[in-house]
Design a protein around this motif. Structure first.
Motif, PDB file in Angstrom:
ATOM      1  N   LEU A 409     -17.452 -57.858 -66.340  1.00 40.81           N
ATOM      2  CA  LEU A 409     -17.977 -58.805 -66.990  1.00 40.81           C
ATOM      3  C   LEU A 409     -19.247 -58.166 -67.746  1.00 40.81           C
ATOM      4  O   LEU A 409     -19.981 -57.497 -67.463  1.00 40.81           O
ATOM      5  N   ALA A 410     -19.023 -58.555 -69.183  1.00 41.17           N
ATOM      6  CA  ALA A 410     -20.188 -58.069 -70.206  1.00 41.17           C
ATOM      7  C   ALA A 410     -20.966 -59.239 -70.699  1.00 41.17           C
ATOM      8  O   ALA A 410     -20.423 -60.171 -71.199  1.00 41.17           O
ATOM      9  N   MET A 411     -22.127 -59.175 -70.206  1.00 41.91           N
ATOM     10  CA  MET A 411     -22.982 -60.403 -70.534  1.00 41.91           C
ATOM     11  C   MET A 411     -23.391 -60.851 -71.861  1.00 41.91           C
ATOM     12  O   MET A 411     -23.737 -62.061 -72.095  1.00 41.91           O
ATOM     13  N   GLY A 412     -23.395 -59.758 -72.671  1.00 50.10           N
ATOM     14  CA  GLY A 412     -23.451 -60.264 -74.110  1.00 50.10           C
ATOM     15  C   GLY A 412     -24.905 -60.175 -74.607  1.00 50.10           C
ATOM     16  O   GLY A 412     -25.988 -59.641 -73.784  1.00 50.10           O
ATOM     17  N   SER A 413     -25.187 -60.812 -75.659  1.00 48.01           N
ATOM     18  CA  SER A 413     -26.791 -60.583 -75.979  1.00 48.01           C
ATOM     19  C   SER A 413     -27.369 -62.192 -75.691  1.00 48.01           C
ATOM     20  O   SER A 413     -27.120 -63.119 -75.405  1.00 48.01           O
ATOM     21  N   GLU A 414     -28.658 -62.157 -76.312  1.00 47.71           N
ATOM     22  CA  GLU A 414     -29.818 -63.127 -75.977  1.00 47.71           C
ATOM     23  C   GLU A 414     -29.321 -64.299 -76.961  1.00 47.71           C
ATOM     24  O   GLU A 414     -29.440 -65.434 -76.701  1.00 47.71           O
ATOM     25  N   LEU A 415     -29.188 -63.728 -78.260  1.00 43.51           N
ATOM     26  CA  LEU A 415     -29.045 -64.909 -79.468  1.00 43.51           C
ATOM     27  C   LEU A 415     -27.742 -64.859 -79.779  1.00 43.51           C
ATOM     28  O   LEU A 415     -26.918 -63.991 -79.629  1.00 43.51           O
ATOM     29  N   LYS A 416     -26.969 -66.219 -80.193  1.00 47.93           N
ATOM     30  CA  LYS A 416     -25.963 -66.249 -80.411  1.00 47.93           C
ATOM     31  C   LYS A 416     -24.849 -65.672 -79.159  1.00 47.93           C
ATOM     32  O   LYS A 416     -23.929 -64.928 -79.369  1.00 47.93           O
ATOM     33  N   SER A 417     -25.372 -66.067 -78.222  1.00 45.56           N
ATOM     34  CA  SER A 417     -24.826 -65.428 -76.944  1.00 45.56           C
ATOM     35  C   SER A 417     -23.132 -65.785 -76.613  1.00 45.56           C
ATOM     36  O   SER A 417     -22.770 -66.983 -76.951  1.00 45.56           O
ATOM     37  N   ALA A 418     -22.620 -64.878 -75.945  1.00 49.93           N
ATOM     38  CA  ALA A 418     -20.971 -64.919 -75.743  1.00 49.93           C
ATOM     39  C   ALA A 418     -20.797 -63.916 -75.043  1.00 49.93           C
ATOM     40  O   ALA A 418     -20.807 -62.850 -75.280  1.00 49.93           O
ATOM     41  N   PHE A 419     -20.129 -64.189 -73.646  1.00 47.71           N
ATOM     42  CA  PHE A 419     -19.817 -63.052 -72.606  1.00 47.71           C
ATOM     43  C   PHE A 419     -18.414 -62.772 -73.145  1.00 47.71           C
ATOM     44  O   PHE A 419     -17.350 -63.512 -73.503  1.00 47.71           O
ATOM     45  N   ALA A 420     -18.064 -61.454 -72.409  1.00 47.92           N
ATOM     46  CA  ALA A 420     -16.909 -60.856 -72.559  1.00 47.92           C
ATOM     47  C   ALA A 420     -16.487 -60.688 -71.138  1.00 47.92           C
ATOM     48  O   ALA A 420     -17.092 -59.824 -70.356  1.00 47.92           O
ATOM     49  N   ILE A 421     -15.135 -60.627 -70.892  1.00 45.32           N
ATOM     50  CA  ILE A 421     -14.582 -60.275 -69.704  1.00 45.32           C
ATOM     51  C   ILE A 421     -13.182 -59.762 -69.564  1.00 45.32           C
ATOM     52  O   ILE A 421     -12.253 -60.436 -70.225  1.00 45.32           O
ATOM     53  N   THR A 422     -12.798 -58.856 -68.683  1.00 42.38           N
ATOM     54  CA  THR A 422     -11.196 -58.433 -68.722  1.00 42.38           C
ATOM     55  C   THR A 422     -10.876 -58.775 -67.232  1.00 42.38           C
ATOM     56  O   THR A 422     -11.395 -58.915 -66.266  1.00 42.38           O
ATOM     57  N   ASN A 423      -9.513 -58.965 -67.325  1.00 44.12           N
ATOM     58  CA  ASN A 423      -8.977 -59.351 -66.179  1.00 44.12           C
ATOM     59  C   ASN A 423      -7.280 -59.043 -66.278  1.00 44.12           C
ATOM     60  O   ASN A 423      -6.785 -59.786 -67.219  1.00 44.12           O
ATOM     61  N   ARG A 424      -6.845 -58.218 -65.422  1.00 47.41           N
ATOM     62  CA  ARG A 424      -5.241 -58.146 -65.552  1.00 47.41           C
ATOM     63  C   ARG A 424      -4.837 -57.788 -66.860  1.00 47.41           C
ATOM     64  O   ARG A 424      -3.908 -58.383 -67.230  1.00 47.41           O
ATOM     65  N   LYS A 425      -5.172 -56.775 -67.394  1.00 38.18           N
ATOM     66  CA  LYS A 425      -4.790 -56.321 -68.807  1.00 38.18           C
ATOM     67  C   LYS A 425      -5.076 -57.251 -70.021  1.00 38.18           C
ATOM     68  O   LYS A 425      -4.395 -57.345 -70.977  1.00 38.18           O
ATOM     69  N   ASN A 426      -5.971 -58.319 -69.555  1.00 39.48           N
ATOM     70  CA  ASN A 426      -6.218 -59.271 -70.534  1.00 39.48           C
ATOM     71  C   ASN A 426      -7.792 -59.126 -70.782  1.00 39.48           C
ATOM     72  O   ASN A 426      -8.340 -58.878 -69.861  1.00 39.48           O
ATOM     73  N   VAL A 427      -8.153 -59.679 -72.303  1.00 44.24           N
ATOM     74  CA  VAL A 427      -9.754 -59.792 -72.367  1.00 44.24           C
ATOM     75  C   VAL A 427      -9.877 -61.001 -72.876  1.00 44.24           C
ATOM     76  O   VAL A 427      -9.133 -61.447 -73.721  1.00 44.24           O
ATOM     77  N   TYR A 428     -10.987 -61.613 -72.536  1.00 48.77           N
ATOM     78  CA  TYR A 428     -11.484 -62.856 -73.054  1.00 48.77           C
ATOM     79  C   TYR A 428     -13.064 -62.785 -73.545  1.00 48.77           C
ATOM     80  O   TYR A 428     -13.677 -62.137 -72.941  1.00 48.77           O
ATOM     81  N   VAL A 429     -13.043 -63.526 -74.701  1.00 42.70           N
ATOM     82  CA  VAL A 429     -14.602 -63.715 -75.366  1.00 42.70           C
ATOM     83  C   VAL A 429     -14.659 -64.953 -75.231  1.00 42.70           C
ATOM     84  O   VAL A 429     -14.020 -65.971 -75.958  1.00 42.70           O
TER      85      VAL A 429
END
Length: 777
Positions: A409-429
C-alpha cells in the motif's frame, strides 16, 4: 473427437456483458458447457473439437465486449466432462479477488434512444441501463460483480425486466443494474431537509427545470456524488452559487446534453470530442468560442481563463434534465469550501440546502464517492489528465510491477491525494481524494481505502509513505502499519516518487538508458530538509541522482506563500532591492512593513519550487496577487501567454553552476523588458519559452537524450507544447499518459521507487557475490 477445455480470463470482465457474450458465442457454435463469474475473473468450461476450440478461444480474446479489457487469459485441456447445454453458471466468490474493478460507464447511445422514444417502455425513465452502461464501481460492495453484491440488491426486478435478464438475445441479458418504470428506482425531490415534494418522476424533472429557469440552484445526485447545478446563462444564479459555495474564481464545468450544443460554446477538436464520447465521459477543457452561441456567462464561469470545462450528460437522469432544459447548465461537485464531494443522501439533506434551493435524489445508494475526471489536450494531441476519478479509476494497466507477489500500500501525497495498492499481479490507483488537510477529506480517504481493501480482501504487507514528517496521510499510514501488523514503514522522497511514476508508466524501471527526469511542482519535502520543487534527476542503473535544481529562495510565511503570489514575488526579489518597491501596491502599509522585516531576516526554510517561481512571476507581471484556488496564478499566467501575438524567441537565460540553476539574470532581463513596456502577454509567453530552452540546455550539458516530465507544473498545456516544439526530434520525450502529472501519481510512484530500490539491492548483492567468487579464484 470432443475434449473438455478450461478457459480463464482476467481483467475488466465483470459488469461489461462478458458472460452473455460468451453464452451467445457458444450457442452460435453449438458448444456445451458453462461460463461463470468468480473472484479470479471469468471461467469457461466446455466440450469441443480442437478446431472449434481454437475458433472459440480466438473470438473470445480478440473480440470481447466493448467495455471489457483482458489482462490475462489461458486455456488448457481438463478431464472429460459431459454437458447437455451451455449455461451461465452461478457466480463463485470464495477465492481472494484477482481482477480489475469495472469503472462506472456513461450512458450508451442505445439507452439514450430508448429514453427519448415515446413508444419505448423506458421513455423518460431516469435510471435506464444495460450491459453497456451504468454504475459499476460506485455501487459494488463485494465481488464478484452480481446484483446481490451491489446497492441494487434491495431493488427487485419486475417480471418484464427479469425476462430481459434471462433472454440471451436481449441487450440486458444478465445486466445487474436492470430496472424500468415498473420496478423503478424511486426519485425524491426536496425543497428543504425536511420537506419532500410528492409528485411523479416526470413532474420532478419539470420542477427542476422550472427552478433553473427561475434562477435557482439544484443539487442533483449523480453517479459518484451530488452535483450543484444552475443555468449557465444566468449571471445572478452563477454569482449566487459562487458566493454560497465560497468559490469566487475557480472555474466551473458546464454540462451539455450533446456535442452539437457544446460546439456552440467550445472550439471542440476531434480528440476532445472523442474523449467526451468515451465510456469515462470526463470533463474536457476546450478553448472558448469567440462568441458563445448559447450566451453562457463566460467570465463568471472561468474568470480570466480562455478554456471551458465541457461535460456531456453521462447518466440518464442528467440526460433527461439537460434535454428538457435545452440550455447548458453549470455542474460542479457538491461540496462546501474544499471539502470532499457529498455522496451520502443524509449528508446531502443536512448540508446542501446551505447552497441549493431544491435537491433531487434517488434510492440507489452510492457506496464510494468520485468526482468527475478532468482532462485536456495539447495542440499536438497529447492528453494531460488533470483529475483521474470517475470512469478512469481505480484500475491501472498494464501493471509494471508484475514481479511484486505481495500486497503493498502506497499512501500517496497530502495534496491531490490518491493511494496505490498492489494485489495478486494487479495494481490499483484510487480516484482523486483531494487535499488531506481537512478532517472530512481524511475520513473520505480512510473510507475509500477500507472499501477497496474489503473488495479485494487485501491486508498490505508493506506500507509506503511520503517523506514529509507532517503529512497527515503519512501519519495515517504509520497508524495502519501498526493496526495491520505490516513490515516497517518505508518513506520515499516526493520528487523521486514523481520520477518513479513516470519511469514505471513507460516501463523504464529496468532500462539501460540514462534518463533525465524534470520534476517541477509546488512543494515537496527534500532530502536536505528544504522545500524542493524544480528538480533534475539522472536515472541510470536503478539509481536516481539529483543533478540540478532551481536556485533556492526564501520560503516566506510557510504555507501562506503557496496562496499568495505576492509573497513569492517578494522572495524572488530579496536580492533586488531596487525592484521591491514595485510590489508595494500589493500590500497594505502594515503588511509591507511586516514582510520587509521578515525578508531582511535569515529564513529557516528555502525552496526550489518552480510552482512558486511561476506564481512570483505572475505577480511581478501584475496578473495576480492572491490566489483563491490552487494553481490560479499559473493558469492565469498561461492564459495571458496564449494571448501573445509576437513570439519573442530570444529567451531569458539561466546559468547552471555546481548543479544550481541561477535565475538572477532571468529576473534582471525580465525587469528590463517590463521597463521597456513590452506587452505582458509577450513577457508571459517568453517565460514559458525560456523554461523549455532551459530544459534543452541542461540536457545538452549532461549529454542526455531521454527526458521525462512529471509534477503539477506539467499540467500546463502551453509549457508542454513549447517543450515538444523545442525538443521533439532532438530528444526522446516522456510525458504521463495514464496518470496525472500532479500529486495523484505519487502513490504509484512510491511503488515504483520501492521496486527500483529492490532491483538496485538485488544488483548490488549479485555484484558482491560475483566479486567474492572472483576473489575465491
Amino acid at each position: 473427437m470432443l475434449n473438455t477445455y478450461h478457459i480463464h480470463v482476467k481483467g475488466i470482465v465483470q459488469g461489461v456483458g462478458f458472460r452473455p457474450f460468451v453464452y451467445r458465442l457458444a450457442n452460435k457454435m453449438n458448444l456445451k458447457g458453462w461460463v461463470s463469474n468468480t473472484n479470479e475473473g471469468v471461467i469457461i468450461e466446455f466440450n469441443a473439437s480442437a478446431t472449434d476450440t481454437a475458433i472459440f478461444y480466438h473470438e473470445i480474446i480478440t473480440n470481447p465486449p466493448a467495455n471489457a479489457m483482458i489482462t490475462y487469459h489461458d486455456i488448457r485441456k481438463i478431464a472429460l466432462q459431459e454437458f447437455s447445454e451451455f449455461i451461465i453458471k452461478e457466480s463463485g466468490g470464495d477465492a481472494k479477488p484477482d481482477l480489475l474493478l469495472t469503472p462506472d460507464i456513461a450512458i450508451c447511445s442505445e439507452c439514450k434512444t430508448e429514453i427519448t422514444s415515446p413508444s419505448n417502455k423506458r421513455n423518460g425513465y431516469a435510471f435506464t441501463t444495460c450491459l453497456n452502461c451504468g454504475p459499476r464501481y460506485s455501487i459494488v460492495h463485494s465481488l464478484p460483480y452480481d446484483r446481490v453484491n451491489t446497492s441494487m440488491d434491495n431493488l427487485p426486478m419486475c417480471s418484464d425486466c427479469q425476462n430481459e435478464y434471462q433472454d440471451v438475445h436481449n441487450r440486458r441479458h444478465f445486466s445487474q443494474t436492470n430496472s424500468c418504470k415498473s420496478c423503478a428506482i424511486n426519485m425524491h425531490l426536496y425543497q428543504s431537509s425536511k420537506a419532500e415534494i410528492k409528485c411523479a418522476d416526470d413532474e420532478m424533472i419539470d420542477k427542476v427545470v422550472a427552478a433553473f429557469l427561475n434562477g435557482n440552484i439544484v443539487a442533483v445526485k449523480g453517479i459518484g456524488g451530488y452535483l450543484l447545478m444552475c443555468d449557465a446563462t444566468n449571471a445572478a444564479a452563477i454569482t449566487t452559487l459562487r458566493n454560497k459555495k465560497n468559490r469566487p474564481a475557480k472555474p466551473l464545468a458546464v454540462l451539455y446534453n450533446n456535442i452539437v450544443l457544446a460546439k456552440a460554446d467550445a472550439q471542440l477538436r476531434t480528440c476532445e470530442i472523442n474523449a467526451l464520447e468515451t465510456a469515462a465521459a470526463p470533463i474536457v477543457l476546450s478553448k472558448f468560442m469567440p462568441i458563445s452561441g448559447n450566451q453562457i456567462c463566460k467570465e463568471l464561469i472561468a474568470p480570466g481563463l480562455d478554456k471551458l470545462g465541457v461535460m456531456i450528460a453521462y447518466t440518464p437522469l442528467l440526460f433527461l434534465i439537460t434535454q428538457k432544459f435545452g440550455k447548458p447548465l453549470i455542474a460542479t461537485s457538491a461540496n462546501i469550501s474544499g471539502s470532499p464531494i457529498i455522496y451520502n443522501d443524509e449528508d446531502a439533506l443536512e448540508n446542501l440546502f446551505a447552497v441549493a434551493d431544491l435537491l433531487l435524489s434517488y434510492d440507489r445508494d452510492i457506496l464510494i464517492p468520485q468526482d468527475d475526471s478532468v482532462i485536456q489536450f495539447s495542440k499536438h494531441g497529447q492528453k494531460i489528465i488533470l483529475r483521474r476519478s470517475r470512469g478512469l479509476a481505480p484500475n491501472y494497466f498494464p501493471n509494471p510491477f508484475k514481479e511484486v507477489d505481495h500486497s503493498i500500500l502506497a499512501m500517496g501525497s497530502e495534496l491531490k491525494s490518491a493511494f496505490a495498492i498492489t494485489n495478486r499481479k494487479n495494481v490499483y490507483v484510487s480516484q482523486y481524494l483531494g487535499d488531506q488537510g481537512g478532517i472530512e477529506s481524511q475520513v473520505s480517504y480512510a473510507q475509500t481505502l477500507a472499501h477497496i481493501q474489503q473488495l479485494l480482501k487485501i491486508t498490505p504487507e508493506q506500507i509506503l509513505i511520503d517523506a514529509h514528517p507532517l503529512y497527515s496521510v503519512s501519519n495515517y499510514g504509520k497508524e495502519l502499519s501498526i493496526q495491520q501488523n505490516c513490515n516497517p514503514i518505508i518513506s520515499i522522497q516526493h520528487h523521486k516518487a514523481h520520477f518513479g511514476a513516470l519511469l514505471a508508466e513507460h516501463h523504464l524501471i529496468n532500462t539501460n538508458k540514462q534518463i533525465l527526469g524534470v520534476i517541477w511542482d509546488g512543494t515537496g519535502f527534500g532530502d536536505d530538509g528544504q522545500i524542493w520543487g524544480s528538480e533534475f534527476f539522472l536515472y541510470q542503473q536503478h539509481e536516481m541522482k539529483r543533478i540540478a535544481h532551481l536556485q533556492y529562495f526564501p520560503q516566506l510565511a510557510g504555507d501562506k506563500m503557496s496562496r499568495e503570489p505576492r509573497l513569492c514575488a517578494l522572495s524572488l526579489l530579496k536580492n533586488f532591492p531596487q525592484y521591491q518597491a514595485l510590489l508595494k501596491d500589493h500590500f497594505s502599509t502594515v503588511e509591507w512593513t511586516y514582510f520587509e522585516k521578515l525578508l531582511s531576516k535569515e529564513q529557516p526554510i528555502f525552496t526550489s519550487s518552480m510552482g512558486r517561481f511561476l506564481d512570483g512571476i505572475a505577480c511581478i507581471l501584475g496578473i495576480i496577487s492572491k490566489q483563491s484556488y490552487e494553481g490560479e496564478a499559473a493558469m492565469l499566467l498561461e492564459t495571458m501567454a496564449r494571448k501573445s501575438i509576437k513570439k519573442q524567441v530570444d529567451p531569458y537565460t539561466f546559468k547552471l553552476k555546481n548543479g544550481v540553476i541561477e535565475w538572477n539574470h532571468f529576473i534582471e532581463a525580465l525587469f528590463i523588458d517590463i521597463q521597456n513596456e513590452i506587452p505582458v502577454p509577450e513577457l508571459a509567453w517568453k517565460v514559458f519559452y525560456s523554461l523549455s530552452k532551459c530544459i534543452l540546455h541542461i540536457a545538452d550539458l549532461y549529454s542526455l537524450h531521454e527526458i521525462g516530465f512529471s509534477g503539477g507544473v506539467f499540467q500546463n498545456v502551453l509549457l508542454n507544447e513549447l517543450i515538444t516544439d523545442e525538443l521533439s526530434g532532438k530528444k526522446q520525450l516522456y510525458f504521463h499518459t495514464q496518470l496525472s502529472p500532479n500529486d495523484e501519481c505519487i502513490g504509484f510512484g512510491q511503488l515504483a521507487v520501492h521496486e527500483i530500490t529492490k532491483q538496485n539491492q538485488t544488483l548490488l548483492t549479485a555484484s558482491d557475490n560475483e566479486n567474492n567468487l572472483t576473489q575465491l579464484y
